[in-house]
Design an enzyme around this catalytic site. Structure first.
Site, PDB file in Angstrom:
ATOM      1  N   LYS A   1       0.132   7.679   3.567  1.00 37.60           N
ATOM      2  CA  LYS A   1      -0.295   6.278   3.623  1.00 37.60           C
ATOM      3  C   LYS A   1      -1.147   5.982   4.853  1.00 37.60           C
ATOM      4  O   LYS A   1      -1.475   4.820   5.111  1.00 37.60           O
ATOM      5  CB  LYS A   1       0.940   5.362   3.599  1.00 37.60           C
TER       6      LYS A   1
ATOM      7  N   PRO B   1       0.821  -1.205   0.000  1.00 30.19           N
ATOM      8  CA  PRO B   1       0.000   0.000   0.000  1.00 30.19           C
ATOM      9  C   PRO B   1       0.856   1.257   0.000  1.00 30.19           C
ATOM     10  O   PRO B   1       1.479   1.593   0.990  1.00 30.19           O
ATOM     11  CB  PRO B   1      -0.818  -0.122   1.285  1.00 30.19           C
ATOM     12  N   GLU B   2       0.886   1.906  -1.138  1.00 25.75           N
ATOM     13  CA  GLU B   2       1.456   3.236  -1.247  1.00 25.75           C
ATOM     14  C   GLU B   2       0.263   4.169  -1.466  1.00 25.75           C
ATOM     15  O   GLU B   2      -0.878   3.742  -1.332  1.00 25.75           O
ATOM     16  CB  GLU B   2       2.455   3.306  -2.410  1.00 25.75           C
TER      17      GLU B   2
ATOM     18  N   ARG C   1      16.903  -0.624  -0.605  1.00 24.04           N
ATOM     19  CA  ARG C   1      15.655  -0.883  -1.341  1.00 24.04           C
ATOM     20  C   ARG C   1      15.966  -1.185  -2.800  1.00 24.04           C
ATOM     21  O   ARG C   1      16.831  -0.537  -3.409  1.00 24.04           O
ATOM     22  CB  ARG C   1      14.713   0.343  -1.293  1.00 24.04           C
TER      23      ARG C   1
END
Ligand SMILES: [Zn+2]
Length: 259
Positions: free
Chosen positions: A52, A2-3, A249
């Site tokens: 978010k 979920p962004e 990342r």
DNA sequence: GGCACTGTTTATAC
DNA sequence: CGTATAAACAGTGC
């Protein structure tokens, strides 16, 4: 995953599904979550989003604040339906319930009486002004991708959309913010608004197990420009998409047309 | 089996 | 102060 687009998708779907409905309680399944009590049986008056974070605003002055972190999602089910595996909490209504499924158990839920999250750019899908962020970037030394991921600077951008935005802006994720020109900031601004809007229209990106409130996959994974495309051909030039780690990342980019 | 990797944030160490 | 790393946890894929 979920962004911003995924959380905004849930905000819109929850608005249609539960605003005006009565909450009969919140059931905590995962004992690691601190328990709390909703006062009475309030009505849901609004669903809000900050980056978010999702806020379910009640007419008793309380607010349920949810952050889905890595693997959380929300599912609307009939009240009598069996809960899926990895359910962590359930918001109960009279005929339906909203369950949070979250295998990695990082998602959070809190009951508060006031909440706010400030960011330099509060809602980059709607408006991405460049003057203030360019000023802040001028005095920072971090790569632009890390900068875009900082929630107090741009609320809501996450790892996937950061890669996608920088591809559209034709800027290397490793480029230092202090070296960005005015024109490059403007390209980032335009690319952010464009990609985030497409993400929202697509109801998010299901690269793993993301599902919307109704259990449906999003569509953006079919449109990914660089994310998870290591070794494949660039859609803009003859380059090959690379993956490199940046601050731990996975970072996907085209080394020949992103500078 | 082991290891790398996954959408996020935060506490802690420098 | 800013910045870097580890940790919270569970699943998947090689
Ligand atoms: Zn290219």
């Amino acid at each position: 995953m979920p962004e911003l687009p995924e959380v905004e998708t849930l905000r819109r779907q929850l608005t249609d599904a539960v605003v005006g409905k009565t909450i009969s309680g919140v059931e905590i399944i995962d004992a690691i979550i601190p328990p709390f009590t909703v006062n009475g049986t309030p009505l849901v008056i609004e669903i809000r989003r900050w980056g978010k974070y999702l806020g379910i605003c009640l007419n008793n002055g309380q607010q349920i604040i949810i952050h889905l972190r890595m693997t959380g999602n929300l599912l609307l089910l009939p009240a009598d339906e069996t809960l899926p595996a990895h359910s962590r909490f359930v918001i109960l209504f009279n005929e339906v319930k909203v369950v949070c499924r979250d295998p990695r158990r990082f998602a959070t839920i809190d009951l508060v009486t006031s909440f706010t999250k400030n960011a330099l750019i509060e809602n980059p899908a709607v408006s991405f002004p460049t003057v203030a962020i360019a000023h802040k970037g001028a005095s920072a030394s971090s790569p632009i991708k890390q900068f875009l991921l900082r929630q107090e600077i741009v609320a809501g951008i996450g790892n996937i959309y950061a890669c996608e935005i920088l591809f559209v802006a034709r800027i290397s994720p490793f480029k230092k913010t202090s070296e960005l020109t005015r024109g490059e900031w403007l390209r980032i601004s335009k690319a952010s608004a464009k990609i985030l809007a497409i993400g929202i229209e697509s109801r998010g990106v299901s690269v793993s197990d993301w599902r919307d409130l109704f259990g449906e996959k999003g569509k953006y994974q079919e449109k990914l420009l660089v994310y998870k495309r290591k070794g494949e051909k660039c859609h803009r030039c003859s380059g090959i998409i690379e993956r490199k780690a940046l601050a731990g990342r996975g970072t996907f980019f085209c080394p020949s047309c992103q500078r």
